[in-house]
Design an enzyme around this catalytic site. Structure first.
Site, mmCIF file in Angstrom:
data_model
loop_
_atom_site.group_PDB
_atom_site.id
_atom_site.type_symbol
_atom_site.label_atom_id
_atom_site.label_comp_id
_atom_site.label_asym_id
_atom_site.label_seq_id
_atom_site.Cartn_x
_atom_site.Cartn_y
_atom_site.Cartn_z
ATOM 1 C CB THR A 51 -1.057 -0.099 1.435
ATOM 2 O OG1 THR A 51 -1.465 -1.379 1.414
ATOM 3 C CG2 THR A 51 -2.044 0.717 0.946
ATOM 4 N N PRO A 52 1.455 1.965 -1.285
ATOM 5 C CG PRO A 52 1.044 2.469 -3.376
ATOM 6 C CD PRO A 52 0.558 1.197 -2.385
ATOM 7 C CB CYS A 53 -0.191 5.259 2.059
ATOM 8 S SG CYS A 53 1.639 3.899 3.501
ATOM 9 C CG HIS A 54 5.064 6.421 -0.528
ATOM 10 N ND1 HIS A 54 5.080 4.655 -0.673
ATOM 11 C CD2 HIS A 54 5.295 7.069 -1.424
ATOM 12 C CE1 HIS A 54 5.178 4.667 -1.850
ATOM 13 N NE2 HIS A 54 5.303 5.744 -2.594
ATOM 14 N NE ARG A 55 4.263 5.218 -5.979
ATOM 15 C CZ ARG A 55 3.854 4.314 -6.185
ATOM 16 N NH1 ARG A 55 2.810 3.995 -6.518
ATOM 17 N NH2 ARG A 55 5.395 3.958 -6.151
#
Length: 106
Positions: A51-55
């Site tokens: 989960t690339p929540c950093h995007r």
DNA sequence: CAAATGACATTCT
DNA sequence: TAGAATGCCATTT
């Protein structure tokens, strides 16, 4: 299945080198005002690389938060090609879950 | 079931 | 432009 789970799924739809906002995300989930709930989901998210929540950034590209720390978030974004200055991601790379890329019900 | 919390967004001062 | 206040949604206690 909960709103949170859907948030992860949507998160994974975010292409690299691009960033999205909680608002857009919430909107894509059906609740344009659930931006808060979206952030809440990311927060409790397993933060796993799945989960690339950093995007995901704020409406102003502000790196509101990150499970590993804004430093980490900014670093990852920059590594993907997203200019991050003053804790702000380049919204010019803002990604939208428009139907243009959304899977149409065949 | 009601109250509290939170990685937001919007509007007003 | 920056800061404070309000509204909204979903989850957890």
């Amino acid at each position: 299945m909960t709103f949170t789970d859907r948030c992860y799924e949507l998160c994974r739809k975010i292409p690299p080198g691009r960033v999205t906002t909680y608002g857009e995300m919430a909107k894509a989930l059906g609740s344009p005002k659930a931006s808060r709930a979206v952030g809440n989901a990311m927060r409790t998210n397993p933060d796993a690389p799945r989960t690339p929540c950093h995007r995901v950034v704020g409406s102003s590209g502000k790196l509101t938060g990150y499970a590993f720390g804004l430093e980490r978030k900014a670093a990852l974004l920059r590594d993907e090609g997203v200019a991050v200055v003053n804790d702000r991601a380049d919204l010019s790379k803002l990604f939208r879950f428009d139907k243009t890329n959304a899977p149409r019900r065949a």
